[in-house]
Design a protein around this motif. Structure first.
Motif, PDB file in Angstrom:
ATOM      1  N   LYS A 123       0.971  -0.918   0.134  1.00  0.00           N
ATOM      2  CA  LYS A 123      -0.162   0.030   0.141  1.00  0.00           C
ATOM      3  C   LYS A 123       0.505   1.247   0.145  1.00  0.00           C
ATOM      4  CE  LYS A 123      -3.790  -1.946   0.431  1.00  0.00           C
ATOM      5  NZ  LYS A 123      -5.286  -2.430  -0.640  1.00  0.00           N
ATOM      6  N   ALA A 124       0.498   2.588  -0.791  1.00  0.00           N
ATOM      7  CA  ALA A 124       1.788   3.373  -1.412  1.00  0.00           C
ATOM      8  C   ALA A 124       1.561   3.950   0.267  1.00  0.00           C
ATOM      9  CB  ALA A 124       0.849   4.054  -2.109  1.00  0.00           C
ATOM     10  N   ARG A 125       2.713   4.551   0.767  1.00  0.00           N
ATOM     11  CA  ARG A 125       2.853   5.738   1.729  1.00  0.00           C
ATOM     12  C   ARG A 125       3.854   6.874   1.592  1.00  0.00           C
ATOM     13  NH1 ARG A 125       6.982   5.190   5.008  1.00  0.00           N
ATOM     14  NH2 ARG A 125       8.850   4.503   4.641  1.00  0.00           N
ATOM     15  N   GLN A 126       3.906   7.867   2.195  1.00  0.00           N
ATOM     16  CA  GLN A 126       4.479   8.336   1.551  1.00  0.00           C
ATOM     17  C   GLN A 126       5.824   8.439   2.865  1.00  0.00           C
ATOM     18  OE1 GLN A 126       2.513  13.028   2.898  1.00  0.00           O
ATOM     19  NE2 GLN A 126       4.282  13.751   1.246  1.00  0.00           N
ATOM     20  N   ILE A 127       6.874   9.487   2.115  1.00  0.00           N
ATOM     21  CA  ILE A 127       7.777   9.163   3.090  1.00  0.00           C
ATOM     22  C   ILE A 127       7.997   9.453   4.886  1.00  0.00           C
ATOM     23  CG2 ILE A 127       9.239  11.383   1.943  1.00  0.00           C
ATOM     24  CD1 ILE A 127      12.292  10.033   2.157  1.00  0.00           C
ATOM     25  N   THR A 128       8.927   9.423   5.832  1.00  0.00           N
ATOM     26  CA  THR A 128       8.323   9.944   6.345  1.00  0.00           C
ATOM     27  C   THR A 128       9.862  10.873   7.198  1.00  0.00           C
ATOM     28  OG1 THR A 128       8.899   8.026   8.113  1.00  0.00           O
ATOM     29  CG2 THR A 128       6.772   8.538   7.915  1.00  0.00           C
ATOM     30  N   ARG A 129      10.161  11.468   8.519  1.00  0.00           N
ATOM     31  CA  ARG A 129      11.590  12.107   8.786  1.00  0.00           C
ATOM     32  C   ARG A 129      11.621  10.715   9.615  1.00  0.00           C
ATOM     33  NH1 ARG A 129      11.884  17.742  10.144  1.00  0.00           N
ATOM     34  NH2 ARG A 129       9.452  18.782   9.117  1.00  0.00           N
ATOM     35  N   GLU A 130      10.947  10.016  10.086  1.00  0.00           N
ATOM     36  CA  GLU A 130      11.749   9.012  10.201  1.00  0.00           C
ATOM     37  C   GLU A 130      12.463   8.136   9.719  1.00  0.00           C
ATOM     38  OE1 GLU A 130       8.682   9.514  11.492  1.00  0.00           O
ATOM     39  OE2 GLU A 130       8.504  10.419  12.414  1.00  0.00           O
ATOM     40  N   ASP A 131      12.349   8.098   8.201  1.00  0.00           N
ATOM     41  CA  ASP A 131      12.854   7.555   7.400  1.00  0.00           C
ATOM     42  C   ASP A 131      14.197   7.434   6.880  1.00  0.00           C
ATOM     43  OD1 ASP A 131      10.653   5.144   6.287  1.00  0.00           O
ATOM     44  OD2 ASP A 131       9.741   6.842   4.852  1.00  0.00           O
ATOM     45  N   PHE A 132      14.316   9.216   7.756  1.00  0.00           N
ATOM     46  CA  PHE A 132      15.546  10.132   7.458  1.00  0.00           C
ATOM     47  C   PHE A 132      16.492   8.845   8.312  1.00  0.00           C
ATOM     48  CE2 PHE A 132      12.887  12.020   4.430  1.00  0.00           C
ATOM     49  CZ  PHE A 132      14.430  12.290   2.982  1.00  0.00           C
ATOM     50  N   ALA A 133      15.625   8.892   9.717  1.00  0.00           N
ATOM     51  CA  ALA A 133      16.788   8.512  10.672  1.00  0.00           C
ATOM     52  C   ALA A 133      17.043   6.961  10.905  1.00  0.00           C
ATOM     53  CB  ALA A 133      16.095   9.143  11.675  1.00  0.00           C
ATOM     54  N   SER A 134      15.972   6.021  10.191  1.00  0.00           N
ATOM     55  CA  SER A 134      16.440   4.903  10.201  1.00  0.00           C
ATOM     56  C   SER A 134      16.848   3.866   8.726  1.00  0.00           C
ATOM     57  CB  SER A 134      15.632   4.096  10.887  1.00  0.00           C
ATOM     58  OG  SER A 134      13.978   4.047   9.573  1.00  0.00           O
ATOM     59  N   ILE A 135      16.990   4.451   7.828  1.00  0.00           N
ATOM     60  CA  ILE A 135      16.951   3.984   6.740  1.00  0.00           C
ATOM     61  C   ILE A 135      18.797   4.323   6.768  1.00  0.00           C
ATOM     62  CG2 ILE A 135      16.465   4.000   4.118  1.00  0.00           C
ATOM     63  CD1 ILE A 135      14.289   2.619   6.117  1.00  0.00           C
TER      64      ILE A 135
END
Length: 95
Positions: free
Chosen positions: A74-86
């Protein structure tokens, strides 16, 4: 120092219903087929909120199916948390 190597990847494209979700599904299959013992996070997201919550485009599903790959994405938008965890980001463009 953190261990050098792959532990997470995020594929990104405009709506997250075509290229990025295909890349996620294919990469996930490749990693699964390799049967690695390391924990790996594989995901995809949109850079906009245009298609959030929608399933992949039928053409993307057809393409994956033709190669024996399924997805429940299911499509989702990038989040601030992505930048910290990826650890690895891959962005797609039409050009």
């Amino acid at each position: 120092m953190a261990e050098v190597g792959f532990n997470s990847v995020l594929f990104m494209y405009l709506g997250n219903i075509c290229w990025s979700c295909i890349a996620e599904a294919v990469f996930r299959k490749l990693v699964t087929d390799e049967n690695t013992k390391t924990e790996q996070a594989i995901d995809s997201c949109a850079v906009s909120n245009w298609k959030v919550g929608q399933p992949p485009d039928p053409r993307a599903v057809s393409c994956l199916r033709n190669h024996g790959i399924s997805t429940a994405h299911k499509a989702r938008q990038i989040t601030r948390e992505d930048f910290a965890s990826i650890s690895n980001f891959s962005a797609f463009s039409e050009k």
